[in-house]
Motif scaffolding. Sequence first.
Motif, PDB file in Angstrom:
ATOM      1  N   SER A 149       0.847  -1.183   0.000  1.00  0.00           N
ATOM      2  CA  SER A 149       0.000   0.000   0.000  1.00  0.00           C
ATOM      3  C   SER A 149       0.895   1.250   0.000  1.00  0.00           C
ATOM      4  O   SER A 149       1.763   1.384  -0.853  1.00  0.00           O
ATOM      5  CB  SER A 149      -0.958  -0.037   1.193  1.00  0.00           C
ATOM      6  OG  SER A 149      -1.959   0.941   1.064  1.00  0.00           O
ATOM      7  N   GLY A 150       0.715   2.149   0.977  1.00  0.00           N
ATOM      8  CA  GLY A 150       1.590   3.321   1.033  1.00  0.00           C
ATOM      9  C   GLY A 150       3.047   2.932   1.201  1.00  0.00           C
ATOM     10  O   GLY A 150       3.948   3.639   0.732  1.00  0.00           O
ATOM     11  N   GLY A 151       3.314   1.795   1.873  1.00  0.00           N
ATOM     12  CA  GLY A 151       4.682   1.289   1.952  1.00  0.00           C
ATOM     13  C   GLY A 151       5.175   0.786   0.606  1.00  0.00           C
ATOM     14  O   GLY A 151       6.376   0.807   0.324  1.00  0.00           O
ATOM     15  N   GLY A 152       4.237   0.340  -0.250  1.00  0.00           N
ATOM     16  CA  GLY A 152       4.605  -0.023  -1.607  1.00  0.00           C
ATOM     17  C   GLY A 152       5.017   1.193  -2.413  1.00  0.00           C
ATOM     18  O   GLY A 152       5.976   1.140  -3.194  1.00  0.00           O
ATOM     19  N   THR A 153       4.301   2.313  -2.216  1.00  0.00           N
ATOM     20  CA  THR A 153       4.688   3.559  -2.878  1.00  0.00           C
ATOM     21  C   THR A 153       6.097   3.954  -2.480  1.00  0.00           C
ATOM     22  O   THR A 153       6.937   4.281  -3.335  1.00  0.00           O
ATOM     23  CB  THR A 153       3.708   4.681  -2.516  1.00  0.00           C
ATOM     24  OG1 THR A 153       2.385   4.320  -2.925  1.00  0.00           O
ATOM     25  CG2 THR A 153       4.103   5.984  -3.192  1.00  0.00           C
ATOM     26  N   GLN A 154       6.385   3.919  -1.179  1.00  0.00           N
ATOM     27  CA  GLN A 154       7.733   4.266  -0.731  1.00  0.00           C
ATOM     28  C   GLN A 154       8.771   3.308  -1.308  1.00  0.00           C
ATOM     29  O   GLN A 154       9.889   3.708  -1.636  1.00  0.00           O
ATOM     30  CB  GLN A 154       7.787   4.244   0.795  1.00  0.00           C
ATOM     31  CG  GLN A 154       6.947   5.337   1.445  1.00  0.00           C
ATOM     32  CD  GLN A 154       6.877   5.167   2.946  1.00  0.00           C
ATOM     33  OE1 GLN A 154       7.825   5.426   3.660  1.00  0.00           O
ATOM     34  NE2 GLN A 154       5.726   4.699   3.424  1.00  0.00           N
TER      35      GLN A 154
END
Length: 614
Positions: A149-154
């Motif tokens: 999720s947002g950790g995937g974006t990072q």
Amino acid sequence: NLYRPRGRPGPFPLVLCPHGHWSGGRFMDAGEEAARKQIAIGAERFVSAARSPLQARCVQLARMGCVVFHYDMIGYADSVQLSRDLAHGFRTQRPEMIGTESWGLFSPQAESLAQSVMGLQTWNSIRALDFGLSLPEVDPSRVAVTGASGGGTQSFILAAIEPRLTGAFPAVMVSTAMQGGCTCENACGLRIGTGNVEFAALNAPRPLGLTSANDWTVEMATKGFPELKALYRLLGAEDRVELHRAEHFGHNYNHVSRTAMYGWMNRLFRLGLPEPVLESDFHFLNPAELTVWDDAHPAPKGGPDFERRLLRRWRDLLWTCDPQPPFWLTPPVFRHVFGKGLEIVVGRTLAEAGEVAWEPRATREPAGEGWRIQAGLLRNRTYDEALPALSFEPVGSRPRATVVWVDGRGKAGLLGPDGESPADGVRRLLAAGLRVVTADLFELGEFRPDGRPLRQTRRVDNPREAAAYTLGYNHSLCAQRAHDVLTLIQWARQSGDPVWLLAVEGGSPWAAAAMAVAPGALEGAAMDTRGFRFFAVSDIRSPDLLPGAARYGDLPGMLAVGLPRWLALAGEDGVSPWLAKVAAWREAAIEGVEAPPAAATDRLLARLIERVRP
């Protein structure tokens, strides 16, 4: 939190674990009831892992023989100097955080400096990598990042910019659909003409692992992944990109997806473990056991004053914003840093200006007046753009040069009281044997049905007042007007005559931006800046907002990059050190024109005519 393998010698691979928007972040605890439901549907095997899939992956990777660094997103767990509501839930502009002396995130000042939460989180990821590689037991040739999720974006943003990574495994985030809904996943200019699939592709040919679920990644197998596969095939690395499908689950990084990741890491790091690599149970740690703060190590203070100090310090670290150029600055460095930076900020160069064609609609040539006006459409066929334009030409002799006149009022500013004849300033240029061209730039003049100047730009349908939701995917109006100026310059150059530029009545921001990406195209320029600075724009919906512009010396920096052989400036308090330094390199002449605002255009016209006259 740092997880280390126990009871074995190194060196060990390093895995960075940004966590994304799971409730509590590093302190996540879904609770036993929710955990049992995950076990019941086959998403998890153990209550501890179901309560915190984040802890589960860190523990298992360490058991596999990896050093794992699990670090906070801004506003989560121990990183609360900037709050979660600010970093991830920002909704409304804060007047008290707007200003050139003191500003906060999401303000026009922050946007003009390209300061964003996404930028801060990316910096944190870079520093997390620096920290991990500083550990003596880490093998720098085996380094990966994974998050969902947002950790995937990072994860995929870090992989796109960091050559030190060996591979990346961004879960449930890479797709052609929704690109990241949080303010921390969006930044002005980031996704204009591109998106997450292409960001992930920047990892190639290094190994890349992906997962899909019943969310915005549900079509990844047919939209996005085939293109990634084709790219890797082109690079001779087709076997290095993998998509692990789990569309029977919702948005997740559950045991099924994590098992796919463990096998990928096992192969990436050559760990030699039999597959499938399955988790075993572990002791769940609560927030009191995970926190880094205690009485001996108190949490640093945050809040609005900290935010202001942080952003000001960030600005001060940018030598491109320094009032004085650094002593070591050289022309190649200047051109590379400022020139390339402003090309990105403006989003188009003169070389990319496109195919421009003139479609005349009407001609007026009163007998005995000595001038001709042509009205028509200036079409940029490359970008499917059209500008209502005017061309003023002297009759009876070939023009000696063409003046591109950029007026904040549009082409109406070049017409007299009757709305049909040239204004006095245009007549002076015609009498000097010069052709004058102008146009209604986007959202000026004929673009405005009511004839009134645009006060606020359009925005996408999103309730949050963060500029990135609009300008992360679309050029700002200021940039679009700069593109229109490039179209005008391209048209003017078709005659083969020298081209000069005049910018008045609020047209200087767009003209300066166009000059910066058209170096060498102009013989000279005259401009009434009215003291304008992008950093002083006070509304994120201002027609003159240009994200990133202040990062590269603001308007003086633009003029320095695009500096022609002669430049006359009104409305400035002297010549900036940047302009003076570049003028010395290029042996260019810069004149300061002192005049009250009402007379600035007349004075600039007089200087321009004197300069063009043989």
